[in-house]
Design a protein around this motif. Structure first.
Motif: not given
Length: 229
Positions: A89-109
């Protein structure tokens, strides 16, 4: 004659012959019980009953609130943040694709957001992570990093070396007070990981960040858009 008069003279007033009980109510050892008037007793009972009714009403009013807001589980409340969805959703505003690290269930955002950077002129993509060791790591990504901004983000920590994560060499900065930062300039953007977490946890998240960066399109920044340090 005098002896007969002394023997038959009456006993002193109030004295009782030996072996005869004193009249009821005449002993000094008998306790006196106060008598409460009926009206006063009624008022006292009414006050106690009123307090009980008020307490019951208070509990009845508070109970639904408690039932509607259950206590958090023993591991604490952790919001379920879909970082990948917020990043798209933020990509259009940011002008790039923000990172979305796949950490499985190890790290919780616990948050993911786009900041316009109106105060410092550096718009950023920000994500907060709770680590398996209950530490915290803040991820910040931008295409408009500058030396002053970097110092602010890393709390003026000096460069203490590098650490390889995900096949890339990250710059390592350490405040000496527990706060550490790993910085990577890669594929057109700058990513900073900061927090009091251990280096192994920072490196684990950094590896996931590199994978996300390599999956997303590289950021192209025109020379005129590069800020002057």
């Amino acid at each position: 004659m005098n002896d007969i008069q002394e023997a038959t003279s009456p006993s002193p007033e109030g004295a009782q012959p030996e072996g005869r009980p004193a009249p009821a109510g005449g002993s000094a050892d008998t306790p006196i019980r106060p008598v409460i008037p009926a009206a006063a007793a009624k008022r006292a009972n009414a006050s106690v009953i009123g307090m009980i009714i008020a307490l019951v009403l208070s509990i009845a009013a508070f109970l639904p609130v408690v039932l509607m807001n259950p206590q958090p589980k023993s591991d604490g409340y952790r919001p379920d943040v879909d970082v990948a969805s917020v990043a798209r959703n933020a990509a259009d505003v940011a002008g790039f694709t923000p990172v979305a690290p796949d950490t499985g269930n190890t790290f919780r955002a616990n948050y993911a957001r786009w900041e316009a950077g109106t105060a410092n002129g550096v718009p950023t993509w920000e994500v907060g992570y709770l680590t398996p060791k209950t530490s915290f790591i803040a991820l910040v990504q931008t295409t408009k990093a500058n030396p002053t901004w970097l110092l602010q983000q890393t709390k003026n920590a000096p460069v203490t070396g590098t650490r390889n994560a995900g096949g890339q060499d990250w710059e390592l900065r350490d405040t000496g007070k527990g706060e550490k930062s790993m910085i990577l300039n890669y594929r057109g953007s700058t990513v900073i990981l900061s927090g009091a977490a251990q280096l192994d946890e920072l490196a684990t998240l950094a590896t996931a960040v590199v994978r996300s960066l390599e999956t997303n399109p590289a950021v192209t920044v025109s020379p005129s858009a590069v800020p002057t340090p």
